[in-house]
Design a protein around this motif. Sequence first.
Motif, mmCIF file in Angstrom:
data_model
loop_
_atom_site.group_PDB
_atom_site.id
_atom_site.type_symbol
_atom_site.label_atom_id
_atom_site.label_comp_id
_atom_site.label_asym_id
_atom_site.label_seq_id
_atom_site.Cartn_x
_atom_site.Cartn_y
_atom_site.Cartn_z
ATOM 1 N N LEU A 150 0.780 -1.323 -0.034
ATOM 2 C CA LEU A 150 0.114 0.056 -0.126
ATOM 3 C C LEU A 150 0.685 1.264 0.173
ATOM 4 N N LEU A 151 1.960 1.157 0.865
ATOM 5 C CA LEU A 151 2.753 2.405 0.944
ATOM 6 C C LEU A 151 3.545 2.646 -0.483
ATOM 7 N N ALA A 152 3.877 1.544 -1.296
ATOM 8 C CA ALA A 152 4.525 1.507 -2.656
ATOM 9 C C ALA A 152 3.653 2.211 -3.512
ATOM 10 N N VAL A 153 2.256 1.574 -3.571
ATOM 11 C CA VAL A 153 1.383 2.085 -4.524
ATOM 12 C C VAL A 153 1.306 3.519 -4.349
ATOM 13 N N ARG A 154 1.095 3.917 -3.012
ATOM 14 C CA ARG A 154 0.723 5.548 -3.114
ATOM 15 C C ARG A 154 1.993 6.162 -3.244
ATOM 16 N N PHE A 155 3.072 6.084 -2.622
ATOM 17 C CA PHE A 155 4.159 6.998 -2.736
ATOM 18 C C PHE A 155 5.284 6.690 -3.966
ATOM 19 N N ALA A 156 5.115 5.599 -4.614
ATOM 20 C CA ALA A 156 6.016 5.295 -5.638
ATOM 21 C C ALA A 156 5.543 5.503 -7.135
ATOM 22 N N LEU B 164 0.866 7.969 -10.510
ATOM 23 C CA LEU B 164 -0.485 7.809 -10.990
ATOM 24 C C LEU B 164 -1.741 7.978 -10.047
ATOM 25 N N PHE B 165 -1.295 7.517 -8.665
ATOM 26 C CA PHE B 165 -2.274 7.583 -7.568
ATOM 27 C C PHE B 165 -2.313 8.629 -6.720
ATOM 28 N N GLU B 166 -1.099 9.134 -6.414
ATOM 29 C CA GLU B 166 -1.014 10.056 -5.235
ATOM 30 C C GLU B 166 -1.864 11.395 -5.717
ATOM 31 N N PRO B 167 -1.752 11.904 -6.657
ATOM 32 C CA PRO B 167 -2.506 13.330 -7.300
ATOM 33 C C PRO B 167 -3.933 13.008 -6.885
ATOM 34 N N VAL B 168 -4.555 11.927 -6.859
ATOM 35 C CA VAL B 168 -6.261 11.734 -6.889
ATOM 36 C C VAL B 168 -6.477 11.189 -5.221
ATOM 37 N N TRP B 169 -5.428 11.031 -4.535
ATOM 38 C CA TRP B 169 -5.612 10.443 -3.213
ATOM 39 C C TRP B 169 -6.031 11.287 -2.204
ATOM 40 N N ASN B 170 -7.255 12.060 -2.244
ATOM 41 C CA ASN B 170 -7.619 13.181 -1.628
ATOM 42 C C ASN B 170 -9.063 13.406 -1.910
ATOM 43 N N ALA B 171 -9.616 14.309 -0.898
ATOM 44 C CA ALA B 171 -11.027 14.571 -0.818
ATOM 45 C C ALA B 171 -11.512 15.176 -2.184
ATOM 46 N N LEU C 104 -6.207 2.194 8.296
ATOM 47 C CA LEU C 104 -6.715 3.293 7.986
ATOM 48 C C LEU C 104 -5.710 4.375 8.284
ATOM 49 N N ALA C 105 -4.776 4.132 9.126
ATOM 50 C CA ALA C 105 -3.727 5.143 9.218
ATOM 51 C C ALA C 105 -2.818 5.097 7.830
ATOM 52 N N LEU C 106 -2.510 3.884 7.460
ATOM 53 C CA LEU C 106 -1.512 3.590 6.439
ATOM 54 C C LEU C 106 -2.422 4.376 5.147
ATOM 55 N N THR C 107 -3.465 4.211 4.893
ATOM 56 C CA THR C 107 -4.296 4.703 3.841
ATOM 57 C C THR C 107 -4.408 6.275 3.936
#
Length: 513
Positions: free
Chosen positions: A215-221, A224-231, A272-275
Amino acid sequence: MTPARVANGVNPLRDPQDKRLPRIAGPCGLVLFGVTGDLARKKLMPAIYDLANRGLLPPGFSLVGFARRDWANQDFGQVVHDAVRQHARTPFSEDVWRNLSEGFRFVPGTFDDPAAFDLLAETVADLDRERGTGGNHAFYLSIPPSFFAQVCEQLERCGLTKAEGDSWRRVIIEKPFGHDLKSAQELNDIVEGVFPPDSVFRIDHYLGKETVQNLLAVRFANQLFEPVWNANYVDHVQITMAEDIGIGGRAGYYDGIGAARDVLQNHLLQLLALTAMEEPVSFEARDLRGEKEKVLSAVRIAGDFDQVAARGQYTGGWQGADEVVGYLEEDGVADGSRTETFAAVKLEVDTRRWAGVPFYLRTGKRLGKRVTEIAVMFKRAPHLPFEHTATEELGQNAIVIRIQPDEGITLRFGSKVPGGQMDIRDVTMDFGYGNAFTEASPEAYERLILDVLLGDPPLFPRHEEVELSWRIVDPLLRHWERTGAPEQYLPGWWGPDSAHAILERDGRSWRLP
């Protein structure tokens, strides 16, 4: 290579700067309390063998068992042998077993017997001389928390908690980390009154799973994902840990604990905290824990408890082709028990990234299937330039991280159905660990035990995280204690009706994994 560096666990055959090489523990031993329990037999002993079989333990590694049994060393060795044969992940090797079993020792005794702990101290000292363990020993308390104080006091009395020179002493404790906030604080005072905070390793085996770390690799590597990982883009998040079995023979542990304390307070809040956490400066323990603690300090139950939380208790009935008993009919469960076997809650994270995004958590036994997953559900596109009939079967985009079974990640999005009409339906792209990598994923306890022996703490929650989690859950548990019995649900269902009502009030529904 100086003796001090060897004693401190530095492997002279490995370049510590080369992160691509497997990490191998230096000279050390493990003392295991609770060797007769299911956890030791099914998980811990096989994990130790699998580490040895993978070449990740030192040649002189030693395992000391402590229990109230009239066993000799060879009897304990047979117990480990049987556990390894039945539950180990890697193939059995006679050579590996022979080398490993030479370091087995057994100390008979009870937790209130000073003479037994004196013998344990003598055994540890003998292993330092005979096996070259260098004074480095970890004490695994695979026992009920009610015995922690007694064992820690005995270990301190006979000098086993104090390391000399560059050697180390560490303690490993299993959940539950207390029964509520107050007991968690008391437990922490007991353990950290004997061992330094950096030497206390709290095991949450879910944090050792490959997919959780991925999950940490998907988010921070991935850009593609991190820019849309928010409200701005995420509608809501669902975190599920479901089991299709009952409590089995665990009534002695489970009754009076329940789903919220057993799973929600620790496993699900850690997920939840890691997400939800922000990107850490590094993946060192201090930085990773700091970001998780920030998230947990911002989490709150999102409204009136009766509207945003649900608890249930499974009844008897048919689950598939099997007729099963209800919770109250399980052996060892108290008459009229109000222990919940299902818990669900709606949470919110009061940060700029997640403002207004609900996090729905649920866990339970005797549910539709065994699955643990994190589902990030995205908002619908603000404008769809299609006929309404073209998109009636189109749902929300989603990223689903499957933690167990079939570890992997699924991406759901809309695509045109082949043919002359413009019909759009949901399709999925699926990544599975078993298909993408030839390496087999290590079992969670392998990773965590090795991390303890290496002194690598990022995957272990500190007492601050534990206490923050209890601060979230405690008010709900007190509310449930003042209200009636849990709502009943049939085996094979996805919890009681009140759990579905939590999302229905928001115009949403639970995913069917």
